[in-house]
Write a protein that holds these residues in place. Structure first.
Motif, PDB file in Angstrom:
ATOM      1  N   PRO A 186      -3.373  11.869  12.055  1.00  5.68           N
ATOM      2  CA  PRO A 186      -4.627  12.621  11.956  1.00  5.68           C
ATOM      3  C   PRO A 186      -5.253  12.820  13.329  1.00  5.68           C
ATOM      4  CG  PRO A 186      -4.920  10.398  11.117  1.00  5.68           C
ATOM      5  CD  PRO A 186      -3.464  10.552  11.408  1.00  5.68           C
ATOM      6  N   ARG A 187      -5.849  13.996  13.539  1.00  2.00           N
ATOM      7  CA  ARG A 187      -6.482  14.317  14.813  1.00  2.00           C
ATOM      8  C   ARG A 187      -7.961  13.938  14.758  1.00  2.00           C
ATOM      9  NH1 ARG A 187      -3.769  15.340  18.975  1.00  2.00           N
ATOM     10  NH2 ARG A 187      -5.434  16.681  19.741  1.00  2.00           N
ATOM     11  N   PRO A 188      -8.472  13.381  15.848  1.00  2.00           N
ATOM     12  CA  PRO A 188      -9.919  13.126  15.894  1.00  2.00           C
ATOM     13  C   PRO A 188     -10.697  14.434  15.843  1.00  2.00           C
ATOM     14  CG  PRO A 188      -8.916  12.776  18.058  1.00  2.00           C
ATOM     15  CD  PRO A 188      -7.789  13.028  17.099  1.00  2.00           C
ATOM     16  N   LEU A 189     -11.843  14.416  15.161  1.00  2.00           N
ATOM     17  CA  LEU A 189     -12.703  15.601  15.098  1.00  2.00           C
ATOM     18  C   LEU A 189     -13.929  15.326  15.971  1.00  2.00           C
ATOM     19  CD1 LEU A 189     -13.213  18.390  13.791  1.00  2.00           C
ATOM     20  CD2 LEU A 189     -14.367  17.205  11.919  1.00  2.00           C
ATOM     21  N   TYR A 190     -13.830  15.702  17.249  1.00  2.00           N
ATOM     22  CA  TYR A 190     -14.924  15.397  18.192  1.00  2.00           C
ATOM     23  C   TYR A 190     -16.047  16.435  18.112  1.00  2.00           C
ATOM     24  CZ  TYR A 190     -11.662  12.199  20.610  1.00  2.00           C
ATOM     25  OH  TYR A 190     -10.798  11.192  20.933  1.00  2.00           O
ATOM     26  N   LEU A 191     -15.692  17.698  17.966  1.00  2.00           N
ATOM     27  CA  LEU A 191     -16.634  18.835  17.935  1.00  2.00           C
ATOM     28  C   LEU A 191     -17.420  19.012  19.219  1.00  2.00           C
ATOM     29  CD1 LEU A 191     -18.174  18.935  14.330  1.00  2.00           C
ATOM     30  CD2 LEU A 191     -16.355  20.345  15.297  1.00  2.00           C
ATOM     31  N   ARG A 192     -17.138  18.167  20.235  1.00  2.00           N
ATOM     32  CA  ARG A 192     -17.853  18.317  21.501  1.00  2.00           C
ATOM     33  C   ARG A 192     -16.861  17.974  22.619  1.00  2.00           C
ATOM     34  NH1 ARG A 192     -23.440  17.177  22.575  1.00  2.00           N
ATOM     35  NH2 ARG A 192     -23.545  15.670  20.883  1.00  2.00           N
ATOM     36  N   ALA A 193     -16.800  18.846  23.614  1.00  2.00           N
ATOM     37  CA  ALA A 193     -15.893  18.601  24.736  1.00  2.00           C
ATOM     38  C   ALA A 193     -16.409  17.422  25.554  1.00  2.00           C
ATOM     39  CB  ALA A 193     -15.806  19.848  25.604  1.00  2.00           C
ATOM     40  N   PRO A 194     -15.524  16.727  26.279  1.00  2.00           N
ATOM     41  CA  PRO A 194     -15.982  15.630  27.146  1.00  2.00           C
ATOM     42  C   PRO A 194     -16.958  16.166  28.189  1.00  2.00           C
ATOM     43  CG  PRO A 194     -13.571  15.753  27.119  1.00  2.00           C
ATOM     44  CD  PRO A 194     -14.083  16.977  26.422  1.00  2.00           C
TER      45      PRO A 194
ATOM     46  N   ALA B 140     -19.477  22.112  12.387  1.00  2.00           N
ATOM     47  CA  ALA B 140     -19.862  22.640  13.692  1.00  2.00           C
ATOM     48  C   ALA B 140     -20.899  21.749  14.346  1.00  2.00           C
ATOM     49  CB  ALA B 140     -20.415  24.051  13.554  1.00  2.00           C
ATOM     50  N   LEU B 141     -20.964  21.847  15.675  1.00  2.00           N
ATOM     51  CA  LEU B 141     -22.025  21.228  16.460  1.00  2.00           C
ATOM     52  C   LEU B 141     -23.082  22.304  16.660  1.00  2.00           C
ATOM     53  CD1 LEU B 141     -22.846  18.751  18.378  1.00  2.00           C
ATOM     54  CD2 LEU B 141     -21.844  20.134  20.202  1.00  2.00           C
ATOM     55  N   VAL B 142     -24.301  22.072  16.158  1.00  2.00           N
ATOM     56  CA  VAL B 142     -25.304  23.140  16.126  1.00  2.00           C
ATOM     57  C   VAL B 142     -26.592  22.665  16.804  1.00  2.00           C
ATOM     58  CG1 VAL B 142     -26.573  24.732  14.644  1.00  2.00           C
ATOM     59  CG2 VAL B 142     -24.305  23.944  13.940  1.00  2.00           C
ATOM     60  N   ALA B 143     -27.052  23.426  17.794  1.00  2.00           N
ATOM     61  CA  ALA B 143     -28.312  23.122  18.472  1.00  2.00           C
ATOM     62  C   ALA B 143     -29.479  23.438  17.533  1.00  2.00           C
ATOM     63  CB  ALA B 143     -28.419  23.943  19.752  1.00  2.00           C
ATOM     64  N   PRO B 144     -30.597  22.694  17.674  1.00  2.00           N
ATOM     65  CA  PRO B 144     -31.732  22.904  16.748  1.00  2.00           C
ATOM     66  C   PRO B 144     -32.154  24.367  16.644  1.00  2.00           C
ATOM     67  CG  PRO B 144     -32.131  20.981  18.130  1.00  2.00           C
ATOM     68  CD  PRO B 144     -30.854  21.598  18.633  1.00  2.00           C
ATOM     69  N   GLU B 145     -32.184  25.080  17.788  1.00  2.00           N
ATOM     70  CA  GLU B 145     -32.657  26.472  17.727  1.00  2.00           C
ATOM     71  C   GLU B 145     -31.660  27.392  17.018  1.00  2.00           C
ATOM     72  OE1 GLU B 145     -32.170  24.649  20.377  1.00  2.00           O
ATOM     73  OE2 GLU B 145     -30.915  25.665  21.876  1.00  2.00           O
TER      74      GLU B 145
ATOM     75  N   LEU C 183       0.840  -1.207   0.000  1.00  2.00           N
ATOM     76  CA  LEU C 183       0.000   0.000   0.000  1.00  2.00           C
ATOM     77  C   LEU C 183       0.871   1.251   0.000  1.00  2.00           C
ATOM     78  CD1 LEU C 183      -2.506  -1.114   2.787  1.00  2.00           C
ATOM     79  CD2 LEU C 183      -3.077  -0.851   0.355  1.00  2.00           C
ATOM     80  N   ASP C 184       0.391   2.297  -0.672  1.00  2.00           N
ATOM     81  CA  ASP C 184       1.075   3.592  -0.614  1.00  2.00           C
ATOM     82  C   ASP C 184       0.549   4.444   0.520  1.00  2.00           C
ATOM     83  OD1 ASP C 184       2.661   3.405  -3.111  1.00  2.00           O
ATOM     84  OD2 ASP C 184       0.655   3.242  -4.011  1.00  2.00           O
ATOM     85  N   LEU C 185      -0.680   4.171   0.939  1.00  2.00           N
ATOM     86  CA  LEU C 185      -1.359   5.115   1.812  1.00  2.00           C
ATOM     87  C   LEU C 185      -2.465   4.411   2.592  1.00  2.00           C
ATOM     88  CD1 LEU C 185      -1.640   8.208   2.394  1.00  2.00           C
ATOM     89  CD2 LEU C 185      -3.232   8.302   0.458  1.00  2.00           C
ATOM     90  N   LEU C 186      -2.630   4.845   3.843  1.00  2.00           N
ATOM     91  CA  LEU C 186      -3.782   4.442   4.655  1.00  2.00           C
ATOM     92  C   LEU C 186      -4.655   5.668   4.852  1.00  2.00           C
ATOM     93  CD1 LEU C 186      -1.749   2.602   7.458  1.00  2.00           C
ATOM     94  CD2 LEU C 186      -2.989   1.493   5.576  1.00  2.00           C
ATOM     95  N   ALA C 187      -5.969   5.455   4.925  1.00  2.00           N
ATOM     96  CA  ALA C 187      -6.864   6.594   5.160  1.00  2.00           C
ATOM     97  C   ALA C 187      -7.995   6.160   6.076  1.00  2.00           C
ATOM     98  CB  ALA C 187      -7.431   7.111   3.842  1.00  2.00           C
ATOM     99  N   VAL C 188      -8.427   7.091   6.914  1.00  2.00           N
ATOM    100  CA  VAL C 188      -9.472   6.779   7.893  1.00  2.00           C
ATOM    101  C   VAL C 188     -10.316   8.026   8.130  1.00  2.00           C
ATOM    102  CG1 VAL C 188      -8.030   7.402   9.908  1.00  2.00           C
ATOM    103  CG2 VAL C 188      -9.865   5.721  10.184  1.00  2.00           C
ATOM    104  N   THR C 189     -11.589   7.801   8.478  1.00  2.00           N
ATOM    105  CA  THR C 189     -12.425   8.945   8.866  1.00  2.00           C
ATOM    106  C   THR C 189     -12.069   9.359  10.289  1.00  2.00           C
ATOM    107  OG1 THR C 189     -14.115   7.323   9.399  1.00  2.00           O
ATOM    108  CG2 THR C 189     -14.430   8.585   7.382  1.00  2.00           C
ATOM    109  N   VAL C 190     -12.090  10.662  10.538  1.00  2.00           N
ATOM    110  CA  VAL C 190     -11.712  11.193  11.854  1.00  2.00           C
ATOM    111  C   VAL C 190     -12.934  11.708  12.615  1.00  2.00           C
ATOM    112  CG1 VAL C 190      -9.406  11.814  11.086  1.00  2.00           C
ATOM    113  CG2 VAL C 190     -11.255  13.499  10.921  1.00  2.00           C
ATOM    114  N   GLY C 191     -14.152  11.505  12.069  1.00  2.00           N
ATOM    115  CA  GLY C 191     -15.358  12.033  12.680  1.00  2.00           C
ATOM    116  C   GLY C 191     -15.786  13.300  11.948  1.00  2.00           C
ATOM    117  N   PRO C 192     -16.797  13.994  12.476  1.00  2.00           N
ATOM    118  CA  PRO C 192     -17.438  13.706  13.761  1.00  2.00           C
ATOM    119  C   PRO C 192     -18.363  12.505  13.688  1.00  2.00           C
ATOM    120  CG  PRO C 192     -18.564  15.517  12.680  1.00  2.00           C
ATOM    121  CD  PRO C 192     -17.394  15.166  11.814  1.00  2.00           C
TER     122      PRO C 192
END
Lengths: 355, 226
Positions: free
Chosen positions: B206-214, B140-145, B58-67
C-alpha cells in the motif's frame, strides 16, 4: 547465528545480514538516496523518510536473498534507533520491531554511533580499549572505547561536524552533493598551499573541534574569486577544495594528537587508533591519521570505506555484540533523536545532537 | 472465516484489532497525539494474544495509509510492511477517510452528503466526500478559503476530528455533525479490509497517502556568489 541489521538514520536505506561465525558479512545492501536529494543540495528529512518507507522492505528482501537465507533463519533483528533524522529512524525501527514480533526473535535498538564505534571489530580482530575518532556528516568526536556500551568522550565538535564542513564546502564551491567525495575528487587536482585556510582550535589545549570558522574563511575566499554570476573557475575551485581538505585534515590530526596523549595516560592498556564514520572514507585523511598513529606508536585501524559510510552491517554487528551480552530491547522502545554515547559528557551548546 | 489484523497510527490515536468471521475478537484503542512508535507493537501483541491468533493464522493484514501526521502514518505502514514481509501475509491499505466514513453507515447519512474532515495540524483540511455507500471523488488538501467551493451542494453531514472546525467555517450551510471523536479505529479498518478480501489476494504494497508534498527549499544558486 544470523542477525539482520537495518540502517535508516540519514540518506542511505540499508540492510545487512551478519553472522557470528565463518564469513561475517553475508549480505550488505545499501540503497543511496543521493539522486532524491541532489536537487536540494543536501538531505531533506521528509524526502528521506518517504524514500526509506518506499524502499526498506525491498532492501531487506534483497539482503536476505543475497545471503541465501530466509527470514526464518534470523536469530535477531537490530535497527538504528537514533541519533539521526528521526522520521527515517521511525521507519527502520518499526520494520525491525514488526519482524521481531512476527518471528518471535529479539529486537535490538542500536545507537548509530555505536554502530560506527564497533565497526572496526567487525572487519578485524581488535580488543578494548581503543581510541576512536568518529567523524561523519552528523558527528565529530574523540572517544575512548572501553567496551560495548562503555564510552568516554574526550572531545567533540563545538559547532559543525567534519562531514558537514565537507558538505557545506562543496556546496559553496559548486561541487555538488554529497560533499566528501566531491571535495576529495576536486582536491586531487588542486594546490592546497595556494589559499591558506585557518585551522580552528589547532594548538589549543583539549580535544574539541570547530569547523564553522573554516567554512566562513572558505566562503570569503570563494567570493573574492567568483565571477559576476557567482561561478568559480575550475582550477580555483580545485585549489580551494585542496585547501579545505588539508585544513580539515590538520584539525583532525592536531586534536587527535592531544587525545592520544590523554588516552595513553588514562588507558595504558590501549594501543590502537581507530577512525570510523563517513569522513574516514577519505583517502587523504586516512593517510594523514595513519602517519600520526605510526609516529605515536599506535596501530592504525580504519574499516574498509564501505563500512565507514552508513551501512546495515555495522548495525547488525553492534546488535550481535549487544545480544551476546544479553542487551536486548522491548518492542516499546522509543527512538531517540538525541542519544550520546557518553551520557556523562557535558553537552556542547553549539553542536546540539552532534555532541 | 477470514481473519484480519488491522491497526492505525495515522491520526491522533493508536489502535489495533483482530477480526474473525465478521466479529471483532480483540480490540485496543488509545487516543494519543504522539508515542505510537512505542505503543503500537505491544498493542498488536496484546490483540493477537487475546484473540488467540498467531500471525501465521491470519489471512490478511490491514493498515491505514493516511492522510494524517506524516510520521504517524509511516509508523503504521512500516510496521505493516515489516509484518507482511516476515509473516508472508497479504497487506491491504485503507484510507483514514474511509475508516472514519465507516463510522457513519449510509442509512445514517439520510439524504445528506457525508464529508470527512481530518486534522492536518495546519490551517488546511484533509477532505473527502462520501455518498451512496462510496467515495465521491478523491480526497484533497483544502485551504479554508477554498472550502466553500470544494464542498458538494445540498445538505451536509460532517465527520472526522476536524469536523467541528469545518462546521464553524461553513456555519451558513448549517451542516450536521456526526459526533464522536472522529478518529480512525482499527476495528473499522479490519471490517473494510475483510469486505474486499478474496482468496489468493496479493495486492502491491500500500502507498502512503500524504496529500502534501515535503517542505523543501531549492537552493537559489549552488555556487560561491552568495
Amino acid at each position: 547465528m544470523l542477525i539482520l541489521g537495518i540502517e535508516t538514520s540519514c540518506d542511505e536505506t540499508a540492510a545487512a545480514v551478519v553472522s557470528d561465525a565463518g564469513e561475517r558479512i553475508r549480505a550488505n545492501v545499501v540503497f543511496s538516496q543521493i539522486a532524491e536529494h541532489r536537487p536540494y543540495g543536501g538531505v531533506v528529512p521528509e524526502v528521506a523518510a518517504r524514500a526509506h518507507l518506499d524502499h526498506l522492505d525491498g532492501i531487506i528482501a534483497r539482503a536476505l536473498a543475497e545471503a541465501g537465507i530466509g527470514i526464518k533463519d534470523l536469530a535477531a533483528v537490530a535497527a538504528t534507533a537514533g541519533p539521526g533524522l528521526i522520521g527515517g529512524v521511525f521507519v527502520g525501527v518499526m520494520e525491525a520491531k514488526a519482524i521481531a514480533l512476527a518471528r518471535r526473535i529479539p529486537f535490538i535498538a542500536v545507537n548509530h554511533l555505536e554502530g560506527h564505534a564497533l565497526s572496526p571489530r567487525l572487519a578485524s580482530a581488535l580488543d578494548f580499549p581503543y581510541l576512536l575518532l568518529l567523524a561523519s556528516g552528523g558527528h565529530c568526536q574523540l572517544l575512548a572505547v572501553e567496551g560495548v556500551g562503555r564510552y568516554r568522550r574526550l572531545g567533540t565538535t563545538i559547532d559543525d561536524a567534519a562531514g558537514e564542513a565537507f558538505d557545506k564546502g562543496a556546496k559553496l564551491l559548486g561541487l555538488g552533493y554529497p560533499g566528501g567525495p566531491a571535495i576529495e575528487r576536486a582536491a586531487r587536482a588542486g594546490d592546497a598551499r595556494r589559499f591558506p585556510l585557518p585551522r580552528p582550535l589547532a594548538g589549543r589545549p583539549g580535544c574539541d573541534f570547530s569547523f564553522s570558522g573554516l567554512k566562513t574563511a572558505l566562503r570569503q575566499q570563494a567570493q573574492a574569486l567568483a565571477d559576476a554570476s557567482g561561478a568559480l573557475a575550475a582550477d580555483d575551485a580545485a585549489d580551494l577544495a585542496a585547501g579545505l581538505q588539508a585544513a580539515i585534515g590538520d584539525c583532525l590530526a592536531d586534536r587527535t594528537a592531544h587525545a592520544i596523549a590523554l588516552f595513553r595516560a588514562r588507558w595504558p592498556g590501549g594501543n590502537s587508533l581507530v577512525v570510523a564514520g563517513g569522513v574516514a572514507a577519505n583517502a587523504a585523511l586516512r593517510q594523514q591519521l595513519a602517519a600520526l598513529a605510526a609516529d605515536r606508536g599506535l596501530a592504525f585501524i580504519a574499516p574498509p570505506p564501505a563500512l565507514c559510510t552508513d551501512n546495515g552491517a555495522m548495525i547488525a554487528w553492534a546488535g550481535l555484540e549487544r545480544l551476546r551480552l544479553g542487551l536486548v530491547d522491548g518492542l516499546d522502545f522509543a527512538p531517540r533523536p538525541r542519544w550520546p554515547l557518553d551520557p556523562a559528557a557535558a553537552p556542547a551548546i553549539g553542536a546540539g545532537v552532534k555532541a | 472465516m477470514v481473519s484480519v489484523l488491522a491497526f492505525d497510527t495515522a491520526g491522533s490515536a493508536c489502535s489495533a484489532a483482530v477480526l474473525r468471521a465478521g466479529t471483532v475478537q480483540a480490540h485496543r484503542f488509545a487516543a494519543m497525539a504522539r508515542g505510537q512508535a512505542e505503543a503500537l507493537m505491544p498493542m498488536i501483541a496484546a490483540v493477537l494474544d487475546e484473540a488467540q491468533t498467531p500471525i501465521e493464522a491470519l489471512d490478511l493484514l490491514a493498515v491505514t495509509v493516511g492522510p494524517g501526521a506524516f510520521t504517524g502514518l509511516r509508523i503504521g505502514l512500516a510496521a505493516a510492511r515489516g509484518l507482511a514481509l516476515a509473516a508472508d501475509r497479504p497487506l491491504l491499505g485503507v484510507t483514514s477517510f474511509a475508516a472514519v466514513a465507516a463510522q457513519t453507515p449510509p442509512e445514517a447519512a439520510a439524504g445528506r452528503t457525508l464529508v470527512v474532515a481530518l486534522d492536518s495540524k495546519r490551517r488546511e483540511f484533509y477532505l473527502q466526500a462520501f455518498g451512496g455507500g462510496g467515495a465521491l471523488g478523491d480526497g484533497a488538501l483544502v485551504a479554508p478559503e477554498e472550502v466553500p467551493a470544494w464542498l458538494p451542494p445540498g445538505p451536509l453531514l460532517l465527520a472526522g476530528d476536524a469536523a467541528p472546525t469545518l462546521a464553524r467555517l461553513v456555519a451558513g450551510r448549517a451542516p450536521d455533525l456526526a459526533g464522536g471523536a472522529g478518529l480512525a479505529d482499527a476495528a473499522d479498518v479490519a471490517r473494510l479490509a475483510a469486505a474486499t478480501w478474496r482468496p489468493g489476494l496479493r495486492p502491491p504494497p500500500p502507498r502512503p497517502l500524504y496529500l502534501r508534498a515535503p517542505d523543501t527549499t531549492m537552493p537559489r544558486r549552488p555556487a560561491a556568489g552568495r
